[in-house]
Design a protein around this motif. Structure first.
Motif, mmCIF file in Angstrom:
data_model
loop_
_atom_site.group_PDB
_atom_site.id
_atom_site.type_symbol
_atom_site.label_atom_id
_atom_site.label_comp_id
_atom_site.label_asym_id
_atom_site.label_seq_id
_atom_site.Cartn_x
_atom_site.Cartn_y
_atom_site.Cartn_z
ATOM 1 N N ASP A 1 2.443 -6.206 3.718
ATOM 2 C CA ASP A 1 3.373 -5.172 3.274
ATOM 3 C C ASP A 1 3.038 -4.801 1.841
ATOM 4 O OD1 ASP A 1 6.093 -6.766 4.994
ATOM 5 O OD2 ASP A 1 4.908 -5.020 5.597
ATOM 6 N N HIS A 2 2.910 -3.502 1.565
ATOM 7 C CA HIS A 2 2.590 -3.041 0.221
ATOM 8 C C HIS A 2 3.862 -2.757 -0.554
ATOM 9 C CE1 HIS A 2 -1.463 -2.864 1.601
ATOM 10 N NE2 HIS A 2 -1.203 -1.939 2.492
ATOM 11 N N GLU B 1 1.828 3.171 1.410
ATOM 12 C CA GLU B 1 1.955 2.795 2.817
ATOM 13 C C GLU B 1 2.037 4.031 3.708
ATOM 14 O OE1 GLU B 1 5.442 0.643 5.246
ATOM 15 O OE2 GLU B 1 4.481 -0.626 3.743
ATOM 16 N N ASP C 1 -0.895 5.188 6.416
ATOM 17 C CA ASP C 1 -0.587 5.322 7.840
ATOM 18 C C ASP C 1 -0.970 6.703 8.369
ATOM 19 O OD1 ASP C 1 0.527 2.718 7.873
ATOM 20 O OD2 ASP C 1 2.036 3.370 9.321
ATOM 21 N N HIS D 1 0.864 0.155 9.660
ATOM 22 C CA HIS D 1 1.620 -0.912 8.993
ATOM 23 C C HIS D 1 2.924 -1.188 9.725
ATOM 24 C CE1 HIS D 1 -1.084 -1.155 5.625
ATOM 25 N NE2 HIS D 1 -0.990 0.141 5.428
#
Length: 344
Positions: free
Chosen positions: A162-163, A169, A173, A241
């Motif tokens: 997880d960023h 993110e 994606d 993600h």
């Protein structure tokens, strides 16, 4: 038995202000009679993108050709909003030959692609391709990756990481799901900058994906339409993600529509918007405003601290000229400071 060909759909994704709406409008203006329909997903209270597209003035591009899905991320409201809207288009006496779907800048494309597996639409439409529009100058400044090398190393070690940065993110994606990447605003970068952004974007791509450079979203529609990706059958090659079935929300962002008085000149308004854009956390500003003594409405768009404006069409008889600008920013940005700047 007669086999009816599926209607192709192109999903246009990309971060806030990348140039998605401008690109879609360019495709519509150069469709050469091809019967297109457009689904537009807004994030905010003013239907800016739909109105901008409807003003294209192209014969055959009517208000009925553009369907707006307001106030909700298209990837989060698939069952409630997207599928019914798509079914409505498909049920028309003369259905479109191709459907363009413009997502909001905060949407994740993969859940939308997954929706094309729904029984109600699977046999009638296919995802011809996912097009990710990238704001070249923004990426060149590192806006979506604080440390690209460290991020790449983390991703290689753990694909479920997880960023901390939600913008990174969302941006990633969108690229992970793409069949074509449009590197927009290439005219605002030099050769070194373009090479840097190309390398950055290609570093995020999980497979071979064509990347094309554009300015102001000007691209031959034949490059976008007819990719034949059938993306709904290729989900395994589109990592994300957010795993399948995992909820996705936008608590990291918020939006507000602010009233704006008529501008004395377009330059006067641009100066106010530029000042508002300096407020910490502001990502995007867009809308329509009246300029005193001018018969046409002014389109205003701000991405980061870059502001552009132009007159797009005459005000219609009886049309309300009360200006409003949609401001999208990170959660908790100072809305009072933005309103004060816009007020001058």
């Amino acid at each position: 038995m007669t086999i009816v060909a599926k209607i192709p759909c192109t999903i246009v994704t990309g971060f806030l202000g990348a140039g998605k709406t401008t690109l879609v409008r360019h495709v519509v203006e150069n469709a050469k009679g091809r019967k297109l329909a457009i689904l537009v997903n807004e994030f905010g209270d003013v239907g800016f993108d739909r109105s901008f597209l409807a003003a294209c003035g192209v014969e055959g591009c009517t208000e009925d050709s553009i369907v707006e899905l307001p106030n909700g991320c298209i990837c989060c409201t698939v069952a409630d909003d997207f599928v019914p809207a798509l079914e409505t288009l498909l049920s028309r006496a003369e259905p479109p030959e191709h459907i363009l779907i413009e997502t909001s800048g905060l949407a994740l494309p993969k859940p939308l692609v997954q929706a094309f597996q729904w029984p109600a639409i699977r046999s009638r439409v296919t995802v011809d391709g996912v097009v990710a529009v990238v704001d070249g100058p923004a990426v060149a400044t590192g806006a979506f990756a604080e440390d690209p090398d460290a991020l790449a190393a983390q991703r290689a070690a753990d694909t479920s990481v997880d960023h901390d940065n939600p913008l990174e993110e969302v941006f990633e994606d969108q690229l992970l799901c793409a069949d074509l990447v449009v590197l927009n605003k290439a005219d605002l970068m030099d050769a070194a900058g373009l090479a840097k952004v190309r390398a950055e974007v290609e570093g995020h791509l999980p497979r071979a994906v064509k990347l094309v450079e554009t300015s102001n979203g000007a691209i031959d529609p034949r490059v976008l339409l007819g990719l034949g990706a059938a993306a709904e059958d290729d989900l395994a090659n589109r990592p994300s993600h957010h795993g399948e079935g995992e909820d996705h929300d936008h608590d990291d962002f918020e939006t507000v529509a602010l009233p704006v008085r008529a501008a004395v000149t377009a330059g006067d308004l641009a100066a106010r918007v530029e000042k508002a854009a300096e407020t910490e956390g502001v990502l995007r500003i867009k809308g329509f405003v009246e300029v005193e003594g001018k018969p046409m409405r002014l389109v205003v768009q701000g991405v980061g601290r870059r502001v552009s404006h132009h007159f797009d069409r005459p005000w219609r008889s009886g049309e309300a000229r009360d200006g409003r600008l949609v401001v999208i920013g990170l959660k908790g940005f100072d809305q009072n400071a933005v309103a004060k700047a816009l007020a001058g």
